[in-house]
Enzyme design. Structure first.
Site, PDB file in Angstrom:
ATOM      1  N   THR A 114      18.864  45.157  76.515  1.00 18.79           N
ATOM      2  CA  THR A 114      20.111  45.917  76.614  1.00 18.79           C
ATOM      3  C   THR A 114      20.191  47.060  75.602  1.00 18.79           C
ATOM      4  O   THR A 114      21.040  47.934  75.731  1.00 18.79           O
ATOM      5  CB  THR A 114      21.327  44.996  76.389  1.00 18.79           C
ATOM      6  OG1 THR A 114      21.193  44.374  75.107  1.00 18.79           O
ATOM      7  CG2 THR A 114      21.434  43.941  77.474  1.00 18.79           C
ATOM      8  N   THR A 137      16.037  40.573  75.976  1.00 15.86           N
ATOM      9  CA  THR A 137      16.648  39.283  75.669  1.00 15.86           C
ATOM     10  C   THR A 137      16.690  38.357  76.879  1.00 15.86           C
ATOM     11  O   THR A 137      16.508  37.142  76.759  1.00 15.86           O
ATOM     12  CB  THR A 137      18.075  39.520  75.133  1.00 15.86           C
ATOM     13  OG1 THR A 137      17.961  40.144  73.853  1.00 15.86           O
ATOM     14  CG2 THR A 137      18.853  38.240  74.995  1.00 15.86           C
ATOM     15  N   SER A 145      13.358  46.652  74.513  1.00 13.29           N
ATOM     16  CA  SER A 145      13.651  47.879  75.263  1.00 13.29           C
ATOM     17  C   SER A 145      13.512  49.131  74.414  1.00 13.29           C
ATOM     18  O   SER A 145      13.325  50.219  74.945  1.00 13.29           O
ATOM     19  CB  SER A 145      15.035  47.800  75.900  1.00 13.29           C
ATOM     20  OG  SER A 145      16.050  47.783  74.929  1.00 13.29           O
TER      21      SER A 145
HETATM   22  N1  DAS Z   1      18.900  43.568  72.188  1.00 11.11           N
HETATM   23  C1  DAS Z   1      17.898  42.926  72.974  1.00 11.11           C
HETATM   24  C2  DAS Z   1      18.368  42.783  74.406  1.00 11.11           C
HETATM   25  O1  DAS Z   1      19.548  42.790  74.624  1.00 11.11           O
HETATM   26  C3  DAS Z   1      16.546  43.429  72.776  1.00 11.11           C
HETATM   27  C4  DAS Z   1      16.125  44.567  73.669  1.00 11.11           C
HETATM   28  O2  DAS Z   1      16.889  45.481  73.942  1.00 11.11           O
HETATM   29  O3  DAS Z   1      14.989  44.505  74.125  1.00 11.11           O
HETATM   30  O4  DAS Z   1      17.621  42.587  75.304  1.00 11.11           O
END
Ligand code: DAS
Length: 326
Positions: free
Chosen positions: A83, A6, A51
Site C-alpha cells: 500500500t 503486506t 511496493s
Molecule cells: N506498507 C506495506 C504494505 O502496506 C509495505 C509495502 O508497501 O510494500 O503493503
C-alpha cells in the site's frame, strides 16, 4: 496479479525479524475460498517485493500484460501490492492501460500474521468489483476497506490503520456491502500514454517548507532531471527566493506546480506576489489543477516517456480532465 506487499507478507525463517512479501497470487486466492463463488480466476505472480521498490518499468510491463489479457477476453484484472506506493502505481496503471476490462488495485494494511488481517476481505472485494460489468470504462480503481476509489483521486491518508485510503477531493465512487457492488459516481476514462522504448525519465518531487533557504532547489537544476514537480504552499506558491532557480529550470525542462495541502486545486488568478501562482505561470511553470505532487510526478514521468515534445500539453489537458472541467 501479485506484486508483493503486506497482503503477501509472512515470516521468513531466513530473515531475523519482521515479515516479508513471500506469498504469490495463487496463495492469496487459495486463502480466500469465497472468491470461487464470485469469478473464475487465473493467477500470475509478477513480483514479490515491498511496493517502494517497484519502478515505472515494472508498471509498463504490467500494463502490457493487462492489455494482452483484455485482448484474450479476460473481463477484469486485480493487482495486489503494497500500500505504500499504491496511490502512485494505480494512477500510473490508469494512464498506461487502455480502457477495456475492469482494473482494480488492492492490498492490505494488516499482514496475515496479525489478528484481523484485512487482505482476504480486500481481495474478495477487489475480485467482486473486477467481475462487475459496471466497473469497466472507469479507468483504474482502488478497492480497500469496502470502498471503491478512482485511482486518480485516491491517497494513502494513514500510516497504519485498516481504513487508510481516502479520496479527499471527490470521495469514493462507491462501496461494497454483503455481495453487492455499489457504484454511485462514474468518471470518464483518461487518455492513455504509451511509453517509448528505453528507461523511464527521471522526475524530481520537491516539497516547499517554511524558512527553506533555496539551497536544495538551486541544486536540482544541476542534477540532470528530466522534469520537476514542486509541491507549493496553499494554492500553489513558493518562497520568492525560489523564483530565480525555478525560472531558469523551466526554460530547460517541464516544471509543474502542485499544492502541498493534499486537497483542492492550484490557483490561477488570485495572488500577484513573486512566487505566487500568477508569477510562476508567467515564468513558464505549469499548474496541475487538483493533482497532488505524487500524482503530478507520475503523470509527468509518463508524459515525458511517451511524448517528450508535447509533455506540457499532455499534462495540462490531463490535469484539467482529472479536475472535471465542464
Ligand atoms: N506498507 C506495506 C504494505 O502496506 C509495505 C509495502 O508497501 O510494500 O503493503
Amino acid at each position: 496479479m501479485s506484486l508483493g506487499g503486506t497482503i503477501a507478507a509472512e515470516r521468513d525463517p531466513n530473515v531475523a525479524r519482521g515479515v516479508t512479501a513471500t506469498l504469490a497470487a495463487s496463495d492469496l486466492v487459495a486463502g480466500t475460498p469465497q472468491i470461487a463463488e464470485v469469478a473464475e480466476v487465473t493467477t500470475v505472480a509478477l513480483r514479490q517485493m515491498p511496493s517502494g521498490d517497484l519502478t515505472f518499468e515494472d508498471l509498463a510491463e504490467l500494463a502490457t500484460l493487462v492489455s494482452s489479457l483484455y485482448d484474450e477476453g479476460i473481463d477484469g484484472v486485480v493487482v495486489t501490492q503494497g500500500t505504500d506506493t499504491l496511490e502512485e502505481t494505480a494512477f500510473a496503471l490508469d494512464l498506461l492501460v487502455p480502457t477495456s476490462g475492469a482494473l482494480v488495485v488492492s492490498g492490505a494494511m494488516r499482514n496475515p500474521t496479525t489478528p484481523g488481517p484485512d487482505g482476504p476481505a480486500n481481495l474478495l472485494g477487489a475480485v467482486r468489483v473486477a467481475a462487475t460489468a459496471a466497473a469497466r470504462d472507469l479507468g483504474a480503481l482502488v478497492v480497500l476497506g469496502d470502498e471503491i476509489h478512482a485511482a486518480r483521486f485516491v491517497t494513502k491518508a494513514h500510516a497504519t490503520r485498516p481504513h487508510a485510503f481516502a479520496s479527499p477531493n471527490a470521495g469514493p465512487l462507491g462501496w461494497l456491502v454483503e455481495d453487492r457492488v455499489r457504484l454511485v459516481t462514474r468518471v470518464k476514462p483518461l487518455v492513455g500514454f504509451t511509453p517509448r522504448p528505453g528507461p523511464a525519465p527521471a522526475v524530481a518531487l520537491y516539497r516547499c517548507s517554511l524558512g527553506d533557504d533555496a539551497r536544495l532547489i538551486g541544486e536540482i537544476g544541476r542534477l540532470g532531471y528530466d522534469g520537476l514537480v514542486v509541491e507549493g504552499f496553499g494554492g500553489g506558491h513558493v518562497p520568492g527566493r525560489f523564483v530565480a532557480a525555478l525560472s531558469e529550470l523551466a526554460t530547460r525542462v517541464p516544471v509543474l506546480i502542485a499544492s502541498r495541502t493534499g486537497a483542492g486545486e492550484v490557483l490561477h488568478d488570485t495572488y500577484g506576489f513573486a512566487g505566487g501562482e500568477i508569477d510562476l505561470a508567467a515564468r513558464g511553470l505549469l499548474r496541475v489543477a487538483s493533482l497532488d505532487g505524487l500524482k503530478a510526478r507520475v503523470a509527468l514521468t509518463l508524459a515525458l516517456w511517451s511524448d517528450r515534445d508535447h509533455a506540457a500539453q499532455l499534462i495540462t489537458s490531463l490535469s484539467e480532465a482529472v479536475a472535471g472541467e465542464c
